[in-house]
Design a protein around this motif. Sequence first.
Motif, short mmCIF file in Angstrom:
data_model
loop_
_atom_site.label_atom_id
_atom_site.label_comp_id
_atom_site.label_asym_id
_atom_site.label_seq_id
_atom_site.Cartn_x
_atom_site.Cartn_y
_atom_site.Cartn_z
N ARG A 51 -17.75 -0.01 4.69
CA ARG A 51 -17.53 -0.04 3.24
C ARG A 51 -16.31 -0.84 2.82
O ARG A 51 -16.10 -1.04 1.62
N LEU A 52 -15.49 -1.25 3.77
CA LEU A 52 -14.24 -1.91 3.42
C LEU A 52 -14.31 -3.41 3.71
O LEU A 52 -14.80 -3.82 4.75
N SER A 53 -13.79 -4.18 2.78
CA SER A 53 -13.59 -5.61 3.04
C SER A 53 -12.42 -5.73 4.01
O SER A 53 -11.73 -4.74 4.30
N ALA B 67 0.86 -1.19 0.00
CA ALA B 67 0.00 0.00 0.00
C ALA B 67 0.89 1.23 0.00
O ALA B 67 1.89 1.28 0.71
N GLU B 68 0.53 2.20 -0.81
CA GLU B 68 1.27 3.45 -0.86
C GLU B 68 0.92 4.31 0.34
O GLU B 68 -0.25 4.58 0.59
N PRO B 69 1.93 4.76 1.10
CA PRO B 69 1.64 5.64 2.24
C PRO B 69 0.97 6.93 1.78
O PRO B 69 1.36 7.50 0.77
N ASP B 70 -0.06 7.36 2.51
CA ASP B 70 -0.75 8.60 2.12
C ASP B 70 -0.85 9.61 3.25
O ASP B 70 -1.42 10.67 3.08
N GLY B 71 -0.30 9.28 4.42
CA GLY B 71 -0.27 10.24 5.52
C GLY B 71 -1.57 10.42 6.28
O GLY B 71 -1.65 11.25 7.18
N ALA C 239 -5.37 -2.71 3.69
CA ALA C 239 -4.67 -1.75 2.83
C ALA C 239 -4.82 -0.33 3.36
O ALA C 239 -3.87 0.46 3.33
N ARG C 240 -6.01 0.03 3.85
CA ARG C 240 -6.26 1.38 4.39
C ARG C 240 -5.36 1.61 5.60
O ARG C 240 -4.75 2.68 5.74
N VAL C 241 -5.27 0.64 6.49
CA VAL C 241 -4.42 0.75 7.67
C VAL C 241 -2.95 0.81 7.27
O VAL C 241 -2.18 1.62 7.79
N ALA C 242 -2.55 -0.04 6.33
CA ALA C 242 -1.15 -0.07 5.90
C ALA C 242 -0.71 1.24 5.25
O ALA C 242 0.45 1.61 5.34
N SER C 243 -1.62 1.95 4.60
CA SER C 243 -1.25 3.20 3.94
C SER C 243 -1.27 4.40 4.87
O SER C 243 -0.75 5.46 4.55
N VAL D 267 -9.65 9.59 8.44
CA VAL D 267 -10.54 8.60 7.85
C VAL D 267 -11.15 7.76 8.97
O VAL D 267 -10.44 7.29 9.85
N LEU D 268 -12.46 7.58 8.92
CA LEU D 268 -13.16 6.73 9.89
C LEU D 268 -13.31 5.32 9.32
O LEU D 268 -13.69 5.15 8.16
#
Length: 189
Positions: free
Chosen positions: A76-78, A15-19, A84-88, A54-55
Amino acid sequence: MGECSVDDLRLTVSAEPDGAVVVHPGAASVARQWPLSRWGSVIRELAADGRHVVLTGSERELCAQLAGEAEDLSGRLSLEGLAARVASAALVLSGDTGVAHLATAVGTRSVTLFGPTPPRWWGPTIDLDRHTVLYHGVGAGNPHADQPDAALLRITVAEVLATARNQLACGTSRPSWTGLPASPPGVSS
Protein backbone atom coordinates in the motif's frame (compact mmCIF):
# COMPACT_ATOMS: atom_id res chain seq x y z
CA MET A 1 35.36 8.64 -9.73
CA GLY A 2 35.30 10.04 -6.19
CA GLU A 3 34.91 8.13 -2.97
CA CYS A 4 31.60 7.72 -1.19
CA SER A 5 31.33 9.57 2.12
CA VAL A 6 29.18 8.71 5.14
CA ASP A 7 26.84 11.57 4.20
CA ASP A 8 26.18 9.85 0.86
CA LEU A 9 24.57 7.01 2.85
CA ARG A 10 22.15 9.30 4.69
CA LEU A 11 18.62 10.25 3.77
CA THR A 12 16.70 12.95 5.58
CA VAL A 13 12.96 12.34 5.66
CA SER A 14 10.61 14.60 7.60
CA ALA A 15 8.39 12.37 9.72
CA GLU A 16 6.98 12.61 13.22
CA PRO A 17 8.20 9.76 15.44
CA ASP A 18 5.31 7.54 16.51
CA GLY A 19 7.04 4.70 18.36
CA ALA A 20 5.80 1.95 16.03
CA VAL A 21 7.79 -1.15 15.21
CA VAL A 22 7.95 -1.89 11.49
CA VAL A 23 8.21 -5.57 10.62
CA HIS A 24 9.16 -6.33 7.02
CA PRO A 25 8.98 -10.14 6.77
CA GLY A 26 9.58 -10.60 3.06
CA ALA A 27 12.58 -10.62 0.79
CA ALA A 28 13.10 -11.21 -2.90
CA SER A 29 13.97 -14.86 -2.35
CA VAL A 30 12.76 -17.50 0.10
CA ALA A 31 16.39 -18.09 1.14
CA ARG A 32 16.30 -14.71 2.93
CA GLN A 33 12.83 -15.08 4.50
CA TRP A 34 12.72 -15.97 8.19
CA PRO A 35 9.71 -18.25 8.91
CA LEU A 36 6.36 -16.48 9.26
CA SER A 37 5.54 -18.41 12.42
CA ARG A 38 8.59 -16.85 14.05
CA TRP A 39 7.66 -13.36 12.85
CA GLY A 40 4.19 -13.97 14.30
CA SER A 41 5.68 -14.84 17.69
CA VAL A 42 7.84 -11.71 17.68
CA ILE A 43 4.89 -9.53 16.68
CA ARG A 44 2.64 -10.98 19.41
CA GLU A 45 5.30 -10.44 22.08
CA LEU A 46 5.99 -6.85 21.00
CA ALA A 47 2.24 -6.14 20.93
CA ALA A 48 1.99 -7.61 24.44
CA ASP A 49 4.72 -5.10 25.41
CA GLY A 50 2.33 -2.37 24.24
CA ARG A 51 4.05 -1.72 20.92
CA HIS A 52 2.12 -0.80 17.78
CA VAL A 53 3.44 -3.13 15.07
CA VAL A 54 3.16 -2.35 11.37
CA LEU A 55 3.79 -4.76 8.49
CA THR A 56 5.40 -3.50 5.29
CA GLY A 57 6.56 -5.12 2.09
CA SER A 58 5.51 -5.84 -1.44
CA GLU A 59 4.76 -9.49 -0.58
CA ARG A 60 1.08 -8.93 0.20
CA GLU A 61 0.20 -12.63 0.34
CA LEU A 62 3.02 -13.25 2.79
CA CYS A 63 2.05 -10.33 5.01
CA ALA A 64 -1.64 -11.28 4.85
CA GLN A 65 -0.76 -14.36 6.89
CA LEU A 66 0.37 -12.03 9.70
CA ALA A 67 -2.29 -9.36 9.22
CA GLY A 68 -4.27 -10.44 12.27
CA GLU A 69 -1.19 -9.76 14.37
CA ALA A 70 -0.36 -6.22 13.20
CA GLU A 71 -1.44 -3.29 11.06
CA ASP A 72 -0.85 -4.40 7.47
CA LEU A 73 0.47 -1.77 5.07
CA SER A 74 2.01 -4.27 2.67
CA GLY A 75 1.66 -3.29 -0.95
CA ARG A 76 0.00 0.00 0.00
CA LEU A 77 2.97 2.34 0.33
CA SER A 78 4.83 4.21 -2.37
CA LEU A 79 8.60 4.42 -1.98
CA GLU A 80 8.14 7.85 -0.44
CA GLY A 81 5.45 6.49 1.90
CA LEU A 82 7.68 3.61 2.95
CA ALA A 83 10.54 6.04 3.65
CA ALA A 84 8.24 8.16 5.83
CA ARG A 85 6.85 5.05 7.62
CA VAL A 86 10.38 3.81 8.37
CA ALA A 87 11.57 7.27 9.42
CA SER A 88 8.71 7.64 11.91
CA ALA A 89 9.22 4.18 13.47
CA ALA A 90 11.08 3.42 16.66
CA LEU A 91 12.49 0.22 15.18
CA VAL A 92 12.61 -1.77 11.94
CA LEU A 93 12.82 -5.58 12.02
CA SER A 94 13.63 -7.27 8.73
CA GLY A 95 15.71 -9.73 6.84
CA ASP A 96 18.53 -8.79 4.51
CA THR A 97 16.49 -6.65 2.14
CA GLY A 98 16.10 -3.05 0.98
CA VAL A 99 14.11 -1.79 3.97
CA ALA A 100 17.12 -2.54 6.20
CA HIS A 101 19.19 -0.16 4.07
CA LEU A 102 16.42 2.41 4.27
CA ALA A 103 16.41 2.19 8.09
CA THR A 104 20.17 2.77 8.08
CA ALA A 105 19.82 5.72 5.69
CA VAL A 106 17.18 7.51 7.79
CA GLY A 107 18.73 6.59 11.15
CA THR A 108 15.88 4.45 12.47
CA ARG A 109 17.06 1.71 14.82
CA SER A 110 17.02 -1.71 13.21
CA VAL A 111 17.53 -5.41 13.73
CA THR A 112 18.43 -7.22 10.52
CA LEU A 113 18.41 -11.00 10.18
CA PHE A 114 21.05 -12.30 7.77
CA GLY A 115 21.04 -15.75 6.25
CA PRO A 116 22.72 -16.83 3.06
CA THR A 117 24.93 -13.78 2.61
CA PRO A 118 27.36 -12.58 5.26
CA PRO A 119 26.55 -9.15 6.72
CA ARG A 120 30.03 -7.95 5.83
CA TRP A 121 28.77 -7.87 2.22
CA TRP A 122 25.50 -5.97 2.69
CA GLY A 123 25.15 -5.07 6.38
CA PRO A 124 25.17 -1.59 7.86
CA THR A 125 28.50 0.24 7.92
CA ILE A 126 27.48 3.38 9.82
CA ASP A 127 25.82 4.08 13.17
CA LEU A 128 26.47 0.53 14.30
CA ASP A 129 25.04 1.27 17.75
CA ARG A 130 21.65 1.84 16.07
CA HIS A 131 21.69 -1.20 13.79
CA THR A 132 22.08 -4.75 15.08
CA VAL A 133 22.79 -7.63 12.74
CA LEU A 134 21.91 -11.21 13.69
CA TYR A 135 23.87 -13.82 11.76
CA HIS A 136 24.89 -17.40 12.54
CA GLY A 137 26.51 -18.35 9.26
CA VAL A 138 30.00 -19.49 8.46
CA GLY A 139 30.15 -18.43 4.82
CA ALA A 140 28.09 -17.55 1.82
CA GLY A 141 25.04 -19.66 1.04
CA ASN A 142 22.71 -19.52 -1.93
CA PRO A 143 20.76 -16.22 -1.75
CA HIS A 144 18.34 -17.47 -4.45
CA ALA A 145 17.42 -20.84 -2.91
CA ASP A 146 13.79 -21.87 -2.56
CA GLN A 147 14.14 -22.65 1.16
CA PRO A 148 15.20 -20.44 4.09
CA ASP A 149 18.95 -20.56 4.59
CA ALA A 150 20.22 -22.70 7.49
CA ALA A 151 22.09 -19.72 8.99
CA LEU A 152 18.87 -17.72 9.02
CA LEU A 153 17.00 -20.59 10.67
CA ARG A 154 19.55 -20.63 13.51
CA ILE A 155 18.29 -17.19 14.60
CA THR A 156 15.74 -17.72 17.37
CA VAL A 157 12.60 -15.84 18.33
CA ALA A 158 14.09 -15.23 21.79
CA GLU A 159 17.21 -13.71 20.22
CA VAL A 160 15.21 -11.38 17.95
CA LEU A 161 12.98 -10.30 20.85
CA ALA A 162 15.88 -9.63 23.19
CA THR A 163 17.71 -7.65 20.51
CA ALA A 164 14.58 -5.69 19.55
CA ARG A 165 13.80 -4.87 23.17
CA ASN A 166 17.39 -3.76 23.72
CA GLN A 167 17.24 -1.42 20.72
CA LEU A 168 13.87 -0.05 21.86
CA ALA A 169 15.27 0.58 25.35
CA CYS A 170 18.00 2.75 23.81
CA GLY A 171 15.42 5.33 22.78
CA THR A 172 13.68 6.47 19.66
CA SER A 173 15.45 9.72 18.88
CA ARG A 174 16.95 9.87 15.43
CA PRO A 175 20.37 11.36 14.77
CA SER A 176 20.51 14.90 13.50
CA TRP A 177 22.60 15.27 10.38
CA THR A 178 23.86 18.65 9.33
CA GLY A 179 24.48 19.73 5.79
CA LEU A 180 21.74 17.57 4.29
CA PRO A 181 18.56 18.89 2.70
CA ALA A 182 15.33 18.59 4.71
CA SER A 183 14.11 15.98 2.23
CA PRO A 184 15.41 14.82 -1.10
CA PRO A 185 13.28 15.58 -4.14
CA GLY A 186 10.08 13.54 -4.13
CA VAL A 187 10.31 12.44 -0.48
CA SER A 188 8.07 14.05 2.09
CA SER A 189 6.23 13.00 5.19
